[in-house]
Design an enzyme around this catalytic site. Structure first.
Site, PDB file in Angstrom:
ATOM      1  CE1 TYR A 175       0.512   1.881   4.148  1.00 53.98           C
ATOM      2  CE2 TYR A 175       0.695  -0.519   4.646  1.00 53.98           C
ATOM      3  CZ  TYR A 175       1.033   0.726   4.960  1.00 53.98           C
ATOM      4  OH  TYR A 175       1.551   0.856   6.198  1.00 53.98           O
ATOM      5  CB  CYS A 176       1.699   3.861  -1.491  1.00 50.15           C
ATOM      6  SG  CYS A 176       0.697   4.131  -3.204  1.00 50.15           S
ATOM      7  NE  ARG A 177       3.383  10.267  -0.579  1.00 51.94           N
ATOM      8  CZ  ARG A 177       4.141  10.840  -1.184  1.00 51.94           C
ATOM      9  NH1 ARG A 177       3.895  11.159  -2.696  1.00 51.94           N
ATOM     10  NH2 ARG A 177       5.091  11.372  -0.606  1.00 51.94           N
ATOM     11  CB  CYS A 181      -0.459   6.190  -4.277  1.00 40.71           C
ATOM     12  SG  CYS A 181       1.228   6.287  -3.969  1.00 40.71           S
ATOM     13  CG  PHE A 205      -1.329   5.459   6.574  1.00 44.88           C
ATOM     14  CD1 PHE A 205      -1.370   4.342   7.425  1.00 44.88           C
ATOM     15  CD2 PHE A 205      -1.202   6.579   6.986  1.00 44.88           C
ATOM     16  CE1 PHE A 205      -1.280   4.658   8.888  1.00 44.88           C
ATOM     17  CE2 PHE A 205      -1.196   7.156   8.209  1.00 44.88           C
ATOM     18  CZ  PHE A 205      -1.380   6.053   9.209  1.00 44.88           C
TER      19      PHE A 205
END
Length: 226
Positions: A175-177, A181, A205
Site C-alpha cells: 500500500y502507499c498514499r 498512488c 494509509f
C-alpha cells in the site's frame, strides 16, 4: 427559515469552493499522510512558497486544515479524519459519474494491476492468521508517523534493491498514499516480476486510518531488518 438555510448552504459552499483546485487536492493528499511545513508542501507540489501559502490559506478558511507555528515555520495538518473521508467520497462520486475518470482508471491504473485488490477487512482477517507480509511503499518520514501494524517500509526508490530480501512463503500486500498512488502499482509490478505473489491494498494509509483500523508508529516497533 429560508435565510438560515441560505446561510448554512453558504458555509457548505466554502468547503466546496476550496476543493475546486487540483493543487489543493494534491496538498490535502500529502497532508493526509503526516503534518508538513509550507516548505515541504511547496517542494512536493512543485509550487512556489507564495502559491503554496495561498492554497493553504483557502483550505484553512474552509476549516479543512489547521496550522501550528514553531519559530518562523508553519506546519499544517488535516483538521480530522473526516477530511480524508470527504476526499474519498469525492473520488468515488467522480469515478461513478465522470466518464473521463473511468477512462483514466481503465486505460492506465487497471492495466498496471489486473488482479483484484484486497480490501481492509480481508487484510485484517489474513493478518490474524499471519498469512501475508505487508509492505508500506511510502517515504520513510511518512511511514514513521504512522503505518499499518507490522508493515515493512520499503521506500519507492529502494524497491528493486530490497525485494530480494523478502521471503516468498507468504503473499505480499503493498500500500502507499491512496488508491491512485502509483508507488504501490509499481511495487506490485516489480514483485510479480521476481516471482512473488503480490496484491495491493484497495485504498491507502489515510483511508485505513480514517476508518479507525489499528495503526503503529515507528518508535513503537523494534528496529531490525527484513
Amino acid at each position: 427559515m429560508s435565510s438560515i438555510k441560505y446561510l448554512l448552504n453558504e458555509q457548505l459552499s466554502l468547503i466546496a469552493q476550496s476543493l475546486t483546485s487540483p493543487q489543493r487536492l494534491e496538498i490535502l493528499e500529502y497532508l493526509s499522510q503526516t503534518e508538513r511545513s509550507v516548505d515541504e508542501l511547496s517542494q512536493l507540489s512543485n509550487l512556489n512558497i507564495a502559491n503554496t501559502s495561498r492554497h493553504l490559506q483557502i483550505l484553512k478558511q474552509a476549516a479543512l486544515v489547521v496550522v501550528r507555528r514553531a519559530g518562523n515555520k508553519r506546519f499544517y495538518k488535516l483538521a480530522g479524519n473526516d477530511v480524508t473521508n470527504l476526499i474519498s467520497s469525492l473520488r468515488n462520486t467522480a469515478k461513478i459519474h465522470l466518464a473521463e475518470v473511468e477512462y483514466l482508471m481503465q486505460s492506465y491504473l487497471n492495466k498496471k494491476d489486473e488482479l483484484e485488490a484486497i480490501d481492509a477487512q480481508e487484510l485484517l482477517e489474513r493478518t490474524k492468521h499471519n498469512e501475508v507480509t505487508i509492505l508500506d511503499i511510502r517515504p520513510k518520514e511518512e511511514f514513521n508517523t504512522g503505518h499499518l501494524p507490522n508493515a515493512i517500509n520499503i521506500p519507492p526508490d529502494e524497491i528493486n534493491e530490497r525485494i530480494k530480501n523478502l521471503k516468498k512463503d507468504k503473499e505480499i500486500v503493498a500500500y502507499c498514499r491512496g488508491p491512485y498512488c502509483l508507488f504501490a502499482y509499481d511495487a506490485i509490478e516489480a514483485l510479480r516480476g521476481q516471482g512473488f505473489r503480490a496484491k495491493r491494498l484497495e485504498n491507502g494509509f489515510p483511508e485505513w486510518k480514517a476508518a479507525g483500523y489499528p495503526i503503529q508508529q515507528s518508535h513503537n516497533l523494534k528496529q531490525g531488518g527484513l
